[in-house]
Design a protein around this motif. Structure first.
Motif, short mmCIF file in Angstrom:
data_model
loop_
_atom_site.label_atom_id
_atom_site.label_comp_id
_atom_site.label_asym_id
_atom_site.label_seq_id
_atom_site.Cartn_x
_atom_site.Cartn_y
_atom_site.Cartn_z
N SER A 68 -0.50 1.95 -6.40
CA SER A 68 -0.10 1.07 -5.30
C SER A 68 -1.12 -0.07 -5.21
O SER A 68 -2.16 -0.04 -5.85
N ASP A 125 0.79 -1.24 0.00
CA ASP A 125 0.00 0.00 0.00
C ASP A 125 0.82 1.28 0.00
O ASP A 125 0.27 2.36 0.19
N SER A 126 2.14 1.21 -0.20
CA SER A 126 2.96 2.43 -0.14
C SER A 126 3.92 2.53 -1.31
O SER A 126 4.95 3.18 -1.21
#
Length: 305
Positions: free
Chosen positions: A215, A63-64
């Motif tokens: 992402s 998620d980053s």
């Protein structure tokens, strides 16, 4: 009319970014085929090392990521004897930091890749070396001068090895033993190494899952799988089909692994190892036509989860 060699070359270029003329040469030499369009690592230790790198980055970057570089890479040059990975310029420091092994006193385990050491090559980037088996992955990026200052020890984390001359830490040795043994009784770790090594060698297909937001959620359950999930963008069956067409789950030579008799949607198996791809929700900008109480058509804007 395209030949099997041209189809194999197209699949290879689409998965790795290798120029088509190079991939066509590999197909002409029999290094790639339509069934497995990206060269595999021939050495078991190399496959194991690549699999560890894929698993650690999947968990660490979840998620980053930037610009849909889901494992931190924008291309690959895979060969039977080694692997070059092109690092996203905004993620290079993060990738190196997450891969470098640190002992977490709170958890009593290693963060990063046990046995990995850095070998700085001013003219050709950075080589990741495994001191336990001699395997290596070369990292490259567009800027020739590459300096990366690793954070100092602190917050309960202690670097156990940064550079190639540093030996294994006892906890690294234990975790490597656990890795080679397989995380679950009866599971064959070689299948996991084939599958995750292959996944690392197909960065452009992996990255296709993150095109909508740049992402995706990536994580694993222990050592046996890697999950890629996202809310917007391509359907999961499209990404799955692309990975399968590239030969991700093709039975390796002399392995004895058969083709799945019963396929589960979004689950790509090789032995007991799995890559899971799934999408949720709808695109934030997707509009559907619905009927209002007075019978007039209106546009409904659906939000992603």
């Amino acid at each position: 009319m395209p030949t099997n060699r041209h189809r194999a070359a197209e699949l290879c270029t689409r998965a790795t970014g290798v120029p088509h003329r190079v991939a066509l040469g590999w197909a002409s030499q029999g290094l790639i085929t339509r069934e497995c369009a990206i060269p595999d690592a021939e050495d078991p230790e190399q496959r194991s090392f690549e699999a560890r790198v894929a698993l650690v980055l999947g968990n660490a970057l979840r998620d980053s990521q930037s610009d849909a570089a889901l494992l931190g890479f924008t291309g690959a040059w895979p060969t039977g004897s080694g692997l070059v990975l092109h690092v996203h310029p905004d993620m290079d420091h993060r990738v190196i930091h997450e891969l470098t092994p640190r002992f977490d006193a709170g958890l009593g385990r290693i963060r990063g890749v046990p046995g990995l050491r850095l070998d700085w090559q001013s003219d050709s980037g950075i080589i990741l070396r495994c001191v336990a088996g001699g395997s290596a992955i070369r990292l490259s990026r567009s800027q020739p001068a590459w300096q990366c200052a690793l954070p100092c020890d602190g917050d309960g984390l202690t670097y156990v090895g940064r550079y190639r001359q540093e030996p294994l830490h006892p906890t690294e040795r234990q975790e490597l033993d656990d890795w080679y043994a397989g995380s679950l009784a009866g599971h064959d770790p070689t299948a996991r190494d084939w599958l995750l090594s292959r996944l690392l060698r197909r960065p452009l297909l992996v990255n296709s899952a993150g095109t909508a937001h740049g992402s995706a959620n990536t994580y694993s359950h222990g050592y046996e799988d890697l999950v890629i999930e996202w809310c917007c963008g391509p359907d999961a069956d499209v990404v799955e089909a692309q990975l399968r067409r590239s030969g991700l789950a093709a039975p390796p030579p002399r392995s004895g692994y058969g083709v799945d008799v019963e396929r589960l949607p979004g689950v790509i198996n090789l032995g007991e190892a799995r890559v899971i791809v799934r999408s949720h929700g709808t695109n934030r900008h997707h509009r559907t036509r619905i009927a209002s109480p007075d019978g007039a058509a209106r546009t409904n804007r659906q939000e992603c989860w």
